[in-house]
Scaffold this active site. Sequence first.
Site, PDB file in Angstrom:
ATOM      1  N   LYS A  20       0.866  -1.201   0.000  1.00  0.00           N
ATOM      2  CA  LYS A  20       0.000   0.000   0.000  1.00  0.00           C
ATOM      3  C   LYS A  20       0.899   1.248   0.000  1.00  0.00           C
ATOM      4  CE  LYS A  20      -4.053  -2.258   1.888  1.00  0.00           C
ATOM      5  NZ  LYS A  20      -5.306  -2.067   2.639  1.00  0.00           N
ATOM      6  N   HIS A 116      -9.587  -1.984  -5.668  1.00  0.00           N
ATOM      7  CA  HIS A 116      -9.552  -2.167  -4.217  1.00  0.00           C
ATOM      8  C   HIS A 116     -10.608  -1.285  -3.551  1.00  0.00           C
ATOM      9  CE1 HIS A 116      -8.111  -2.100  -0.055  1.00  0.00           C
ATOM     10  NE2 HIS A 116      -7.497  -3.237  -0.347  1.00  0.00           N
ATOM     11  N   GLU A 185     -12.191  -9.861  -1.021  1.00  0.00           N
ATOM     12  CA  GLU A 185     -11.921  -9.119   0.202  1.00  0.00           C
ATOM     13  C   GLU A 185     -13.226  -8.499   0.703  1.00  0.00           C
ATOM     14  OE1 GLU A 185      -7.384  -7.579  -0.241  1.00  0.00           O
ATOM     15  OE2 GLU A 185      -8.880  -6.298  -1.150  1.00  0.00           O
TER      16      GLU A 185
END
Length: 266
Positions: A20, A116, A185
């Site tokens: 990240k 994401h 996720e």
Amino acid sequence: MPPSDYPAPPRRRIVGVSTKMYFSAARTTSYVSSVLSLLSSPDVSPDLSNIDIFIIPDHLTLSNVVSQVQSAPSPLARSVLVGAQHCYLEDSGAFTGEVSPSVLKEVGCGIVELGHAERRRLFGETDESTAAKAKAVVRNGMVPLICVGEVMKGEVETATEEVMMQVRSVLEAVGEDAEVVLAYEPVWAIGQAEPAGCEYVCGVVRRVRESREVKGRKGGVRIVYGGSAGPGLFERLKGEADGLFLGRFAHEAEGFLKTLEEVAGA
């Protein structure tokens, strides 16, 4: 041969980590050096040659990480895929501040993370923009790593419906021949102390894998679990998931190696 009649391609396990925006440039270099050194050790498990490993640093250090991998001392370490955390849907043009997928390919990038939950929440990315970027990634000969997941915790069936909307958008854009990795996720599990329950995760992954859109594709689709994933988890997911997408639990090289060995040996 109708799409539904294509034999399912073999699914090789895959495990990776994203840094990240947690690391400085110096820490990224040190971290990658440590990982590659561990992978080059004579004591490393031979099972690791049977899985795919990827590291996704920030964009500024990506080229340096590619160079580190290419000059690593062992074939296993040199096989590590280096990825990017984002790209744009066009290869070139007047798009100030964006990242060209063709340039990513040029510098040695092999996999690109897209969609994401943080990108969706903070920067307004959508299923449509993620699909367009995935198409650009495939067009440039890289593998799209698509993050999918439901926002709120609920029942397995409703979670699967939300996830499949994201999956369909991407698969329609990239075509049935493209290799795709889906990172499941659950948004509500990201950053939490514990991952989502294994029965819940396996239920969603199983339904996605058995869907007509995924099961009937000519190109391979692997599904990994992310969202507070860490050591000890894969043993409970191995019947459904093809690997793990790691975050902070793998931000120490030894922890990353431990999880790699768990997945390879499970």
